[in-house]
Motif scaffolding. Sequence first.
Motif, PDB file in Angstrom:
ATOM      1  N   LEU A 227      -7.334   5.155  -1.149  1.00 43.42           N
ATOM      2  CA  LEU A 227      -7.671   3.935  -0.417  1.00 43.42           C
ATOM      3  C   LEU A 227      -9.174   3.856  -0.152  1.00 43.42           C
ATOM      4  O   LEU A 227      -9.771   2.771  -0.240  1.00 43.42           O
ATOM      5  N   ILE A 228      -9.780   4.998   0.163  1.00 44.23           N
ATOM      6  CA  ILE A 228     -11.226   5.026   0.373  1.00 44.23           C
ATOM      7  C   ILE A 228     -11.950   4.667  -0.921  1.00 44.23           C
ATOM      8  O   ILE A 228     -12.917   3.902  -0.929  1.00 44.23           O
TER       9      ILE A 228
ATOM     10  N   GLY B  33     -12.317   1.150  -1.628  1.00 47.80           N
ATOM     11  CA  GLY B  33     -13.240   0.431  -0.764  1.00 47.80           C
ATOM     12  C   GLY B  33     -12.641  -0.060   0.527  1.00 47.80           C
ATOM     13  O   GLY B  33     -13.264  -0.847   1.246  1.00 47.80           O
ATOM     14  N   LEU B  34     -11.411   0.399   0.859  1.00 48.41           N
ATOM     15  CA  LEU B  34     -10.807  -0.013   2.119  1.00 48.41           C
ATOM     16  C   LEU B  34     -11.548   0.620   3.292  1.00 48.41           C
ATOM     17  O   LEU B  34     -12.034   1.750   3.197  1.00 48.41           O
ATOM     18  N   SER B  35     -11.615  -0.092   4.385  1.00 48.66           N
ATOM     19  CA  SER B  35     -12.339   0.392   5.554  1.00 48.66           C
ATOM     20  C   SER B  35     -11.558   1.491   6.261  1.00 48.66           C
ATOM     21  O   SER B  35     -10.321   1.562   6.156  1.00 48.66           O
TER      22      SER B  35
ATOM     23  N   ARG C 282       0.799  -1.225   0.000  1.00 44.60           N
ATOM     24  CA  ARG C 282       0.000   0.000   0.000  1.00 44.60           C
ATOM     25  C   ARG C 282       0.834   1.278   0.000  1.00 44.60           C
ATOM     26  O   ARG C 282       0.653   2.156  -0.843  1.00 44.60           O
ATOM     27  N   ILE C 283       1.748   1.383   0.958  1.00 38.92           N
ATOM     28  CA  ILE C 283       2.424   2.667   1.167  1.00 38.92           C
ATOM     29  C   ILE C 283       3.477   2.936   0.098  1.00 38.92           C
ATOM     30  O   ILE C 283       3.469   3.991  -0.547  1.00 38.92           O
ATOM     31  N   ILE C 284       4.382   1.995  -0.109  1.00 41.21           N
ATOM     32  CA  ILE C 284       5.487   2.212  -1.057  1.00 41.21           C
ATOM     33  C   ILE C 284       5.009   2.473  -2.485  1.00 41.21           C
ATOM     34  O   ILE C 284       5.502   3.402  -3.136  1.00 41.21           O
ATOM     35  N   PRO C 285       4.043   1.684  -3.012  1.00 37.87           N
ATOM     36  CA  PRO C 285       3.624   1.945  -4.394  1.00 37.87           C
ATOM     37  C   PRO C 285       3.036   3.336  -4.614  1.00 37.87           C
ATOM     38  O   PRO C 285       3.047   3.840  -5.741  1.00 37.87           O
TER      39      PRO C 285
ATOM     40  N   ARG D 221       4.433  15.901   2.157  1.00 36.53           N
ATOM     41  CA  ARG D 221       3.497  16.926   2.609  1.00 36.53           C
ATOM     42  C   ARG D 221       2.188  16.272   3.049  1.00 36.53           C
ATOM     43  O   ARG D 221       1.851  15.169   2.593  1.00 36.53           O
ATOM     44  N   PRO D 222       1.426  16.949   3.916  1.00 36.58           N
ATOM     45  CA  PRO D 222       0.123  16.399   4.325  1.00 36.58           C
ATOM     46  C   PRO D 222      -0.773  16.094   3.124  1.00 36.58           C
ATOM     47  O   PRO D 222      -1.536  15.121   3.144  1.00 36.58           O
ATOM     48  N   GLU D 223      -0.661  16.919   2.078  1.00 35.63           N
ATOM     49  CA  GLU D 223      -1.500  16.717   0.889  1.00 35.63           C
ATOM     50  C   GLU D 223      -1.201  15.374   0.210  1.00 35.63           C
ATOM     51  O   GLU D 223      -2.100  14.744  -0.353  1.00 35.63           O
ATOM     52  N   HIS D 224       0.066  14.943   0.266  1.00 34.09           N
ATOM     53  CA  HIS D 224       0.399  13.634  -0.297  1.00 34.09           C
ATOM     54  C   HIS D 224      -0.352  12.529   0.436  1.00 34.09           C
ATOM     55  O   HIS D 224      -0.894  11.599  -0.182  1.00 34.09           O
ATOM     56  N   LEU D 225      -0.385  12.609   1.761  1.00 31.79           N
ATOM     57  CA  LEU D 225      -1.076  11.595   2.552  1.00 31.79           C
ATOM     58  C   LEU D 225      -2.584  11.675   2.346  1.00 31.79           C
ATOM     59  O   LEU D 225      -3.261  10.642   2.269  1.00 31.79           O
ATOM     60  N   GLU D 226      -3.111  12.887   2.255  1.00 32.89           N
ATOM     61  CA  GLU D 226      -4.556  13.042   2.061  1.00 32.89           C
ATOM     62  C   GLU D 226      -5.000  12.431   0.731  1.00 32.89           C
ATOM     63  O   GLU D 226      -6.037  11.760   0.661  1.00 32.89           O
TER      64      GLU D 226
END
Length: 383
Positions: A131-132, A135-137, A106-109, A120-125
């Motif tokens: 992920l949402i 369909g991930l919970s 999930r994270i690396i790709p 930056r926070p925007e990258h994580l958002e």
Amino acid sequence: MATRRGKRGNGEGSIYQDADGRWRSVVDLGYREGRRSRKYLSGATRNEVATKLRRILDEHEAGLEINTNGHAPTVEAWLNHWLDNIAVQKVRPSTLVGYRGYVRNRIIPTIGRHRIDKLRPEHLERFYAELIAEGLSPATIRQVHRITSRALKVAVQRGRIRHNVATLVELPPVIQHEIEPLTAEQARAVLATARGHRNAARWSVALAMGLRQGEALGLMWDAIDLDAGTITVRQALQRKPGGGLVMVPPKSRAGRRVIPMPLQLTDALRIQKVSQAGERLAAGPAWADTGMVFATPFGKPVDPRNDYREWRQLLRDAGVPPARLHDARHTAATLLLTQGVPARVVMEILGHSQISLTLGTYTHVVPELARDAARRMGEALWG
């Protein structure tokens, strides 16, 4: 030969332009391990270098470690370092397997190519939004976030970055799913069906004491006091990465606990001890003297996967609908609470570190407890 142009700004240090037109600066960081340490900066404009210089000086003054060997690592490189050298020392083997799966799949790709100082926070958002969309919970997304944040926290502590950007991201709320424990009648049916099976007391321990699977399979005879009627939980059996079973300590101090047993469970464990002694004689030299309460016919630890298969078969034989093995723990907690056992005592039996976890997990019991409280109040006031 480099030429110096432009007046040095206040507190900026030495900024100059080289023969190729790029602006540069050198920051003297003092001595490290007997050698002088310097940080070299460059940029297309003087303002760009001045900004970098002020940041480095601020970090140095704050006592942060300054990376003088090139750029900061990527998210991929840092997460792999964190998993292999830091997390491996702090979390259980099964937890580490889960961490590696989330990092690799999930994270690396998605964000692995970013440098940790450029994240930056925007990258994580955007990452979590993807992920949402898949369909991930929310619970899964929070686990991904937790792994990322823990790794970045270490990077901050070691001076590789100034801030943990994960702390600035708002996560989707987790919806608590209703717990579906076995009813008292179903639990009795399971115990009745298990009677006469190998390791029958294994299921009495699960349904009466609420031990986790690893805690039950990790029980040793020296942790059972049949005269005092107590069980001491001090370890758990888990499968380590790459195969093999290992003993691990409880996750928290509350997980290490001494629990009084019902008399019926004490009797079941006495029967278990006699039965195991017969198996030891039958196995002869092939017996592995591990001291396990629940073992294979040759004394070795029971594989958690085989244990789960036996649980599913036991439910089928008892005519009870399919349920997770962890639902046996929920069943024990629910029965204790509905029998009027104080939540604080239930917390200690289950090994929860906080009573809020106990009360928050078993909210389905609250209406029944409230009705019982109303009945008791009526009897107290009106007889």
